[in-house]
Design a protein around this motif. Structure first.
Motif, PDB file in Angstrom:
ATOM      1  N   GLU A   1       0.825  -1.215   0.000  1.00  8.87           N
ATOM      2  CA  GLU A   1       0.000   0.000   0.000  1.00  8.87           C
ATOM      3  C   GLU A   1       0.857   1.262   0.000  1.00  8.87           C
ATOM      4  OE1 GLU A   1      -3.013   2.328   3.063  1.00  8.87           O
ATOM      5  OE2 GLU A   1      -2.712   0.164   3.330  1.00  8.87           O
ATOM      6  N   LYS A   2       1.849   1.306   0.901  1.00  7.89           N
ATOM      7  CA  LYS A   2       2.682   2.505   1.033  1.00  7.89           C
ATOM      8  C   LYS A   2       3.602   2.697  -0.170  1.00  7.89           C
ATOM      9  CE  LYS A   2       0.965   3.990   4.793  1.00  7.89           C
ATOM     10  NZ  LYS A   2       0.204   5.254   4.784  1.00  7.89           N
ATOM     11  N   ALA A   3       4.074   1.597  -0.734  1.00  7.89           N
ATOM     12  CA  ALA A   3       4.923   1.693  -1.923  1.00  7.89           C
ATOM     13  C   ALA A   3       4.119   2.247  -3.098  1.00  7.89           C
ATOM     14  CB  ALA A   3       5.491   0.319  -2.261  1.00  7.89           C
ATOM     15  N   GLU A   4       2.878   1.783  -3.236  1.00  2.17           N
ATOM     16  CA  GLU A   4       2.016   2.259  -4.312  1.00  2.17           C
ATOM     17  C   GLU A   4       1.726   3.749  -4.148  1.00  2.17           C
ATOM     18  OE1 GLU A   4      -2.299   1.073  -6.292  1.00  2.17           O
ATOM     19  OE2 GLU A   4      -1.259  -0.370  -4.983  1.00  2.17           O
ATOM     20  N   GLU A   5       1.467   4.166  -2.914  1.00  5.64           N
ATOM     21  CA  GLU A   5       1.211   5.586  -2.644  1.00  5.64           C
ATOM     22  C   GLU A   5       2.419   6.450  -2.997  1.00  5.64           C
ATOM     23  OE1 GLU A   5       0.077   6.035   1.418  1.00  5.64           O
ATOM     24  OE2 GLU A   5      -1.828   4.959   1.192  1.00  5.64           O
ATOM     25  N   ALA A   6       3.633   5.888  -2.728  1.00  9.06           N
ATOM     26  CA  ALA A   6       4.863   6.645  -2.991  1.00  9.06           C
ATOM     27  C   ALA A   6       5.317   6.535  -4.443  1.00  9.06           C
ATOM     28  CB  ALA A   6       5.978   6.139  -2.065  1.00  9.06           C
ATOM     29  N   GLY A   7       4.655   5.678  -5.213  1.00  7.01           N
ATOM     30  CA  GLY A   7       4.999   5.538  -6.623  1.00  7.01           C
ATOM     31  C   GLY A   7       6.289   4.782  -6.867  1.00  7.01           C
ATOM     32  N   ILE A   8       6.595   3.828  -5.994  1.00  3.37           N
ATOM     33  CA  ILE A   8       7.808   3.022  -6.192  1.00  3.37           C
ATOM     34  C   ILE A   8       7.441   1.539  -6.294  1.00  3.37           C
ATOM     35  CG2 ILE A   8       9.360   4.624  -5.009  1.00  3.37           C
ATOM     36  CD1 ILE A   8       9.182   2.875  -2.544  1.00  3.37           C
ATOM     37  N   TYR A   9       8.327   0.779  -6.934  1.00  4.84           N
ATOM     38  CA  TYR A   9       8.109  -0.654  -7.059  1.00  4.84           C
ATOM     39  C   TYR A   9       8.527  -1.360  -5.773  1.00  4.84           C
ATOM     40  CZ  TYR A   9       7.506  -0.012 -12.092  1.00  4.84           C
ATOM     41  OH  TYR A   9       7.055   0.390 -13.321  1.00  4.84           O
ATOM     42  N   ALA A  10       7.683  -2.280  -5.305  1.00  5.31           N
ATOM     43  CA  ALA A  10       8.018  -3.125  -4.159  1.00  5.31           C
ATOM     44  C   ALA A  10       7.661  -4.564  -4.532  1.00  5.31           C
ATOM     45  CB  ALA A  10       7.261  -2.691  -2.911  1.00  5.31           C
ATOM     46  N   VAL A  11       8.668  -5.391  -4.660  1.00  5.80           N
ATOM     47  CA  VAL A  11       8.466  -6.772  -5.114  1.00  5.80           C
ATOM     48  C   VAL A  11       8.410  -7.707  -3.913  1.00  5.80           C
ATOM     49  CG1 VAL A  11       9.364  -8.630  -6.556  1.00  5.80           C
ATOM     50  CG2 VAL A  11       9.733  -6.249  -7.227  1.00  5.80           C
ATOM     51  N   ASP A  12       7.300  -8.420  -3.786  1.00  6.63           N
ATOM     52  CA  ASP A  12       7.106  -9.392  -2.706  1.00  6.63           C
ATOM     53  C   ASP A  12       7.722 -10.718  -3.150  1.00  6.63           C
ATOM     54  OD1 ASP A  12       6.238 -11.075  -0.716  1.00  6.63           O
ATOM     55  OD2 ASP A  12       4.133 -10.490  -0.822  1.00  6.63           O
ATOM     56  N   LEU A  13       8.840 -11.090  -2.531  1.00  8.90           N
ATOM     57  CA  LEU A  13       9.581 -12.285  -2.961  1.00  8.90           C
ATOM     58  C   LEU A  13       9.046 -13.587  -2.385  1.00  8.90           C
ATOM     59  CD1 LEU A  13      13.233 -10.913  -2.636  1.00  8.90           C
ATOM     60  CD2 LEU A  13      11.865 -11.121  -4.722  1.00  8.90           C
ATOM     61  N   ILE A  14       8.337 -13.513  -1.274  1.00 10.67           N
ATOM     62  CA  ILE A  14       7.910 -14.749  -0.617  1.00 10.67           C
ATOM     63  C   ILE A  14       6.392 -14.886  -0.478  1.00 10.67           C
ATOM     64  CG2 ILE A  14       7.985 -13.922   1.771  1.00 10.67           C
ATOM     65  CD1 ILE A  14       9.365 -16.576   2.509  1.00 10.67           C
ATOM     66  N   GLY A  15       5.683 -13.774  -0.413  1.00 14.44           N
ATOM     67  CA  GLY A  15       4.241 -13.798  -0.179  1.00 14.44           C
ATOM     68  C   GLY A  15       3.452 -14.613  -1.199  1.00 14.44           C
ATOM     69  N   PRO A  16       3.607 -14.348  -2.512  1.00 12.47           N
ATOM     70  CA  PRO A  16       2.834 -15.107  -3.504  1.00 12.47           C
ATOM     71  C   PRO A  16       3.100 -16.614  -3.427  1.00 12.47           C
ATOM     72  CG  PRO A  16       3.790 -13.147  -4.497  1.00 12.47           C
ATOM     73  CD  PRO A  16       4.391 -13.260  -3.126  1.00 12.47           C
ATOM     74  N   LEU A  17       4.352 -16.989  -3.168  1.00 15.49           N
ATOM     75  CA  LEU A  17       4.676 -18.410  -3.059  1.00 15.49           C
ATOM     76  C   LEU A  17       4.008 -19.027  -1.836  1.00 15.49           C
ATOM     77  CD1 LEU A  17       6.238 -20.851  -4.093  1.00 15.49           C
ATOM     78  CD2 LEU A  17       8.246 -20.031  -2.832  1.00 15.49           C
ATOM     79  N   MET A  18       4.047 -18.309  -0.706  1.00 19.68           N
ATOM     80  CA  MET A  18       3.367 -18.794   0.495  1.00 19.68           C
ATOM     81  C   MET A  18       1.869 -18.955   0.254  1.00 19.68           C
ATOM     82  SD  MET A  18       5.265 -16.619   3.519  1.00 19.68           S
ATOM     83  CE  MET A  18       3.943 -16.959   4.682  1.00 19.68           C
ATOM     84  N   ASP A  19       1.281 -17.991  -0.460  1.00 25.39           N
ATOM     85  CA  ASP A  19      -0.158 -18.051  -0.744  1.00 25.39           C
ATOM     86  C   ASP A  19      -0.503 -19.281  -1.579  1.00 25.39           C
ATOM     87  OD1 ASP A  19      -0.474 -15.692   0.640  1.00 25.39           O
ATOM     88  OD2 ASP A  19      -0.520 -14.422  -1.154  1.00 25.39           O
ATOM     89  N   GLN A  20       0.351 -19.566  -2.564  1.00 26.70           N
ATOM     90  CA  GLN A  20       0.102 -20.721  -3.432  1.00 26.70           C
ATOM     91  C   GLN A  20       0.280 -22.039  -2.672  1.00 26.70           C
ATOM     92  OE1 GLN A  20      -1.100 -20.918  -6.649  1.00 26.70           O
ATOM     93  NE2 GLN A  20      -1.511 -18.753  -6.298  1.00 26.70           N
ATOM     94  N   ILE A  21       1.292 -22.079  -1.807  1.00 22.08           N
ATOM     95  CA  ILE A  21       1.514 -23.294  -1.007  1.00 22.08           C
ATOM     96  C   ILE A  21       0.345 -23.518  -0.052  1.00 22.08           C
ATOM     97  CG2 ILE A  21       2.988 -24.365   0.771  1.00 22.08           C
ATOM     98  CD1 ILE A  21       5.378 -22.953  -0.587  1.00 22.08           C
ATOM     99  N   GLN A  22      -0.164 -22.431   0.513  1.00 21.14           N
ATOM    100  CA  GLN A  22      -1.326 -22.536   1.406  1.00 21.14           C
ATOM    101  C   GLN A  22      -2.533 -23.092   0.647  1.00 21.14           C
ATOM    102  OE1 GLN A  22      -2.467 -18.874   3.310  1.00 21.14           O
ATOM    103  NE2 GLN A  22      -4.062 -19.835   4.545  1.00 21.14           N
ATOM    104  N   GLN A  23      -2.719 -22.599  -0.580  1.00 21.30           N
ATOM    105  CA  GLN A  23      -3.841 -23.062  -1.396  1.00 21.30           C
ATOM    106  C   GLN A  23      -3.661 -24.531  -1.772  1.00 21.30           C
ATOM    107  OE1 GLN A  23      -4.491 -20.488  -4.729  1.00 21.30           O
ATOM    108  NE2 GLN A  23      -6.569 -21.213  -5.088  1.00 21.30           N
ATOM    109  N   LEU A  24      -2.444 -24.896  -2.101  1.00 22.72           N
ATOM    110  CA  LEU A  24      -2.149 -26.270  -2.518  1.00 22.72           C
ATOM    111  C   LEU A  24      -2.298 -27.262  -1.368  1.00 22.72           C
ATOM    112  CD1 LEU A  24      -0.941 -28.188  -4.751  1.00 22.72           C
ATOM    113  CD2 LEU A  24       1.293 -27.672  -3.759  1.00 22.72           C
ATOM    114  N   SER A  25      -1.759 -26.886  -0.198  1.00 22.93           N
ATOM    115  CA  SER A  25      -1.711 -27.814   0.936  1.00 22.93           C
ATOM    116  C   SER A  25      -2.931 -27.749   1.839  1.00 22.93           C
ATOM    117  CB  SER A  25      -0.464 -27.532   1.784  1.00 22.93           C
ATOM    118  OG  SER A  25      -0.561 -26.258   2.401  1.00 22.93           O
TER     119      SER A  25
END
Length: 267
Positions: A76-100
């Motif tokens: 949220e704060k990165a978007e407000e500031a207009g900068i890129y913020a790459v989530d390196l672990i969150g999407p993978l954790m979300d997919q593993i949660q969905q899978l398992s």
């Protein structure tokens, strides 16, 4: 163009985030990109600080934050500031949660805890090998546990088994003709454990050992009179030390190890 900056942000040490980021920038001959690591980012104030810096330097953020609220706040704060913020672990954790179908622990630093546990085990195994069979008495002063017994009382396999439980174990073989190392009498008695065995059982074990080596099973090593002499010497040494004794006559290595582990935990 000025040297761009990537802010590597983590709620733990940040090694994983930095490693992944470095792997990516090597694809661009990454010597023209600057990395700044921000470890132990545990509250929103820390995130605000990083966002301000990244916005000021027109950089970007690569982050590994395991708590969902912190991840959402960073995005949220990165978007407000207009900068890129790459989530390196969150999407993978979300997919593993969905899978398992299982919910993550959301606990920072677990990788590091696993690594530390692994290296402790390796260190303990190396210690057991180095100080096996009384090779270097100096190891007795560094050991968590010292196993004492005559030959063929499972000292070495016990040392290795306990090493896998992250305990540094040294062992000392007792022979009537050789005085035990002086260090054995200087360490705390509660660190020492005598391994007792019946003469008859030891006689059987030693005879089988000689046969397996292609040797005559009537050698003095397996002679019952010699065995009793060794066991008497063992009793004298143990009495002098005043340490606990475990009878290993009819015990498997695992069973003896569990007795030792329970003593350690109680201590």
């Amino acid at each position: 163009m000025d040297q761009p900056t990537i802010y590597v942000v983590s709620d733990s040490v940040g090694e994983t985030a930095e490693l992944v980021t470095k792997a990516a920038i090597t694809q661009f001959n990454g010597n023209h990109i600057k990395l700044k690591r921000f470890p132990y980012v545990e509250d929103t104030d820390h995130i605000d600080e990083v966002i301000s810096l990244a916005a000021f330097e027109k950089g970007m953020i690569a982050f590994t934050l395991v708590k969902p609220l912190m991840r959402a706040y960073m995005k949220e704060k990165a978007e407000e500031a207009g900068i890129y913020a790459v989530d390196l672990i969150g999407p993978l954790m979300d997919q593993i949660q969905q899978l398992s179908g299982k919910t993550p622990l959301f606990e920072p630093g677990l990788v590091r805890k696993l690594d530390e546990d692994y290296f402790k085990k390796v260190e303990a195994i190396e210690f057991a090998v180095k100080y096996d069979d009384g090779r270097d008495p100096r190891g007795l002063m560094k050991a968590d546990i010292i196993l004492i017994g005559v030959s063929r009382t499972s000292k070495t396999p016990l040392s290795q088994y306990l090493a896998h439980k992250r305990l540094k174990v040294a062992n000392v073989p007792l022979v009537p003709e050789v005085d035990p190392p002086e260090e054995l009498y200087r360490v705390p008695a509660e660190k020492c454990i005598g391994l007792k065995i019946s003469p008859e059982k030891l006689n059987t074990i030693r005879r089988e050992r000689l046969i397996s080596l292609g040797l005559n099973d009537s050698a003095s090593y397996a002679n019952i009179a010699r065995i009793k002499e060794e066991l008497e010497f063992f009793e004298k040494v143990i009495q002098k030390i005043g340490c606990p004794v475990i009878d290993v006559t009819n015990k498997a290595v695992e069973e003896t190890a569990n007795v030792i582990l329970s003593k350690v935990q109680r201590g």
